[in-house]
Design a protein around this motif. Structure first.
Motif, PDB file in Angstrom:
ATOM      1  N   ALA A  22      -9.510 -24.562 -71.118  1.00 51.03           N
ATOM      2  CA  ALA A  22      -8.991 -25.910 -70.890  1.00 51.03           C
ATOM      3  C   ALA A  22      -7.745 -25.822 -70.017  1.00 51.03           C
ATOM      4  N   LYS A  23      -7.706 -26.642 -68.999  1.00 45.60           N
ATOM      5  CA  LYS A  23      -6.549 -26.656 -68.112  1.00 45.60           C
ATOM      6  C   LYS A  23      -5.524 -27.637 -68.672  1.00 45.60           C
ATOM      7  N   VAL A  24      -4.332 -27.140 -68.888  1.00 47.82           N
ATOM      8  CA  VAL A  24      -3.269 -27.978 -69.434  1.00 47.82           C
ATOM      9  C   VAL A  24      -2.593 -28.699 -68.277  1.00 47.82           C
ATOM     10  N   SER A  25      -2.229 -29.926 -68.527  1.00 48.83           N
ATOM     11  CA  SER A  25      -1.651 -30.732 -67.461  1.00 48.83           C
ATOM     12  C   SER A  25      -0.201 -30.348 -67.162  1.00 48.83           C
ATOM     13  N   LYS A  26       0.245 -30.810 -66.025  1.00 50.53           N
ATOM     14  CA  LYS A  26       1.641 -30.652 -65.638  1.00 50.53           C
ATOM     15  C   LYS A  26       2.327 -31.979 -65.919  1.00 50.53           C
ATOM     16  N   THR A  27       3.510 -31.927 -66.490  1.00 50.05           N
ATOM     17  CA  THR A  27       4.322 -33.122 -66.650  1.00 50.05           C
ATOM     18  C   THR A  27       5.434 -33.035 -65.622  1.00 50.05           C
ATOM     19  N   PHE A  28       5.375 -33.910 -64.624  1.00 46.50           N
ATOM     20  CA  PHE A  28       6.393 -33.899 -63.585  1.00 46.50           C
ATOM     21  C   PHE A  28       7.651 -34.573 -64.110  1.00 46.50           C
ATOM     22  N   VAL A  29       8.794 -33.947 -63.857  1.00 43.60           N
ATOM     23  CA  VAL A  29      10.073 -34.452 -64.340  1.00 43.60           C
ATOM     24  C   VAL A  29      11.044 -34.528 -63.170  1.00 43.60           C
ATOM     25  N   LYS A  30      12.065 -35.346 -63.346  1.00 43.00           N
ATOM     26  CA  LYS A  30      13.134 -35.465 -62.362  1.00 43.00           C
ATOM     27  C   LYS A  30      14.199 -34.440 -62.753  1.00 43.00           C
ATOM     28  N   VAL A  31      14.687 -33.677 -61.772  1.00 43.95           N
ATOM     29  CA  VAL A  31      15.680 -32.646 -62.054  1.00 43.95           C
ATOM     30  C   VAL A  31      16.897 -32.857 -61.167  1.00 43.95           C
ATOM     31  N   THR A  32      18.060 -32.800 -61.791  1.00 46.46           N
ATOM     32  CA  THR A  32      19.318 -32.777 -61.047  1.00 46.46           C
ATOM     33  C   THR A  32      19.724 -31.318 -60.975  1.00 46.46           C
ATOM     34  N   ALA A  33      19.922 -30.817 -59.742  1.00 48.71           N
ATOM     35  CA  ALA A  33      20.201 -29.390 -59.570  1.00 48.71           C
ATOM     36  C   ALA A  33      21.373 -29.192 -58.623  1.00 48.71           C
ATOM     37  N   GLU A  34      21.997 -28.036 -58.763  1.00 47.63           N
ATOM     38  CA  GLU A  34      23.097 -27.648 -57.895  1.00 47.63           C
ATOM     39  C   GLU A  34      22.568 -26.605 -56.920  1.00 47.63           C
ATOM     40  N   HIS A  35      22.889 -26.776 -55.656  1.00 46.17           N
ATOM     41  CA  HIS A  35      22.484 -25.827 -54.616  1.00 46.17           C
ATOM     42  C   HIS A  35      23.753 -25.182 -54.080  1.00 46.17           C
ATOM     43  N   ASP A  36      23.845 -23.853 -54.148  1.00 47.06           N
ATOM     44  CA  ASP A  36      25.055 -23.209 -53.642  1.00 47.06           C
ATOM     45  C   ASP A  36      24.892 -22.761 -52.196  1.00 47.06           C
ATOM     46  N   GLU A  37      25.968 -22.216 -51.630  1.00 47.55           N
ATOM     47  CA  GLU A  37      25.971 -21.865 -50.211  1.00 47.55           C
ATOM     48  C   GLU A  37      24.998 -20.749 -49.863  1.00 47.55           C
ATOM     49  N   SER A  38      24.566 -19.955 -50.861  1.00 42.30           N
ATOM     50  CA  SER A  38      23.613 -18.878 -50.583  1.00 42.30           C
ATOM     51  C   SER A  38      22.160 -19.334 -50.742  1.00 42.30           C
ATOM     52  N   GLY A  39      21.963 -20.611 -51.110  1.00 45.29           N
ATOM     53  CA  GLY A  39      20.608 -21.136 -51.248  1.00 45.29           C
ATOM     54  C   GLY A  39      20.063 -21.070 -52.662  1.00 45.29           C
ATOM     55  N   GLN A  40      20.865 -20.577 -53.596  1.00 43.74           N
ATOM     56  CA  GLN A  40      20.418 -20.531 -54.988  1.00 43.74           C
ATOM     57  C   GLN A  40      20.400 -21.950 -55.566  1.00 43.74           C
ATOM     58  N   VAL A  41      19.393 -22.217 -56.379  1.00 47.15           N
ATOM     59  CA  VAL A  41      19.251 -23.522 -57.022  1.00 47.15           C
ATOM     60  C   VAL A  41      19.441 -23.332 -58.521  1.00 47.15           C
ATOM     61  N   ARG A  42      20.279 -24.175 -59.114  1.00 45.41           N
ATOM     62  CA  ARG A  42      20.490 -24.126 -60.560  1.00 45.41           C
ATOM     63  C   ARG A  42      20.228 -25.515 -61.134  1.00 45.41           C
ATOM     64  N   PRO A  43      19.119 -25.662 -61.874  1.00 44.60           N
ATOM     65  CA  PRO A  43      18.851 -26.964 -62.500  1.00 44.60           C
ATOM     66  C   PRO A  43      19.892 -27.253 -63.580  1.00 44.60           C
ATOM     67  N   LEU A  44      20.397 -28.481 -63.604  1.00 44.02           N
ATOM     68  CA  LEU A  44      21.450 -28.871 -64.541  1.00 44.02           C
ATOM     69  C   LEU A  44      20.989 -29.885 -65.582  1.00 44.02           C
ATOM     70  N   LEU A  45      20.095 -30.788 -65.152  1.00 45.46           N
ATOM     71  CA  LEU A  45      19.700 -31.901 -66.008  1.00 45.46           C
ATOM     72  C   LEU A  45      18.250 -32.240 -65.706  1.00 45.46           C
ATOM     73  N   LEU A  46      17.453 -32.467 -66.752  1.00 41.76           N
ATOM     74  CA  LEU A  46      16.106 -32.944 -66.484  1.00 41.76           C
ATOM     75  C   LEU A  46      15.918 -34.298 -67.133  1.00 41.76           C
ATOM     76  N   THR A  47      15.214 -35.158 -66.416  1.00 44.39           N
ATOM     77  CA  THR A  47      14.945 -36.518 -66.895  1.00 44.39           C
ATOM     78  C   THR A  47      13.452 -36.632 -67.137  1.00 44.39           C
ATOM     79  N   TRP A  48      13.109 -36.904 -68.387  1.00 37.93           N
ATOM     80  CA  TRP A  48      11.713 -37.018 -68.809  1.00 37.93           C
ATOM     81  C   TRP A  48      11.105 -38.280 -68.220  1.00 37.93           C
ATOM     82  N   THR A  49       9.779 -38.370 -68.238  1.00 36.73           N
ATOM     83  CA  THR A  49       9.068 -39.499 -67.642  1.00 36.73           C
ATOM     84  C   THR A  49       9.472 -40.837 -68.264  1.00 36.73           C
ATOM     85  N   ASP A  50       9.914 -40.833 -69.524  1.00 33.73           N
ATOM     86  CA  ASP A  50      10.319 -42.093 -70.171  1.00 33.73           C
ATOM     87  C   ASP A  50      11.808 -42.388 -69.989  1.00 33.73           C
ATOM     88  N   GLY A  51      12.498 -41.563 -69.179  1.00 29.55           N
ATOM     89  CA  GLY A  51      13.907 -41.830 -68.896  1.00 29.55           C
ATOM     90  C   GLY A  51      14.905 -41.045 -69.739  1.00 29.55           C
TER      91      GLY A  51
END
Length: 80
Positions: free
Chosen positions: A3-32
């Motif tokens: 069985a293929k499990v679904s993906k739940t797409f979420v909104k992510v607030t992330a920090e991008h530094d000068e070297s291109g690294q991404v650090r997710p800080l906050l995720l917002t679920w589909t219901d807010g």
């Protein structure tokens, strides 16, 4: 058949530094609901074994629970 499990797409607030690294800080679920990401414990290129596709997998701690957060071409999702 597996069985293929679904993906739940979420909104992510992330920090991008000068070297291109991404650090997710906050995720917002589909219901807010918003969840602060307490810690990023691992980042690696990995397939989503349940959701399919290949992207960056962030192992993060949210309220003490370990969660796999995937980023694929600018879209973020959680398996399940």
């Amino acid at each position: 058949a597996v069985a293929k499990v679904s993906k739940t797409f979420v909104k992510v607030t992330a920090e991008h530094d000068e070297s291109g690294q991404v650090r997710p800080l906050l995720l917002t679920w589909t219901d807010g609901r918003k969840y602060e990401i307490d810690r990023v414990t691992d980042v690696r290129q990995a397939p989503s074994l349940r959701g399919g596709g290949l992207g960056m997998r962030y192992t993060v701690k949210v309220r003490g629970k370990e969660v796999y957060l995937f980023e694929d071409e600018g879209r973020w999702f959680i398996e399940g």
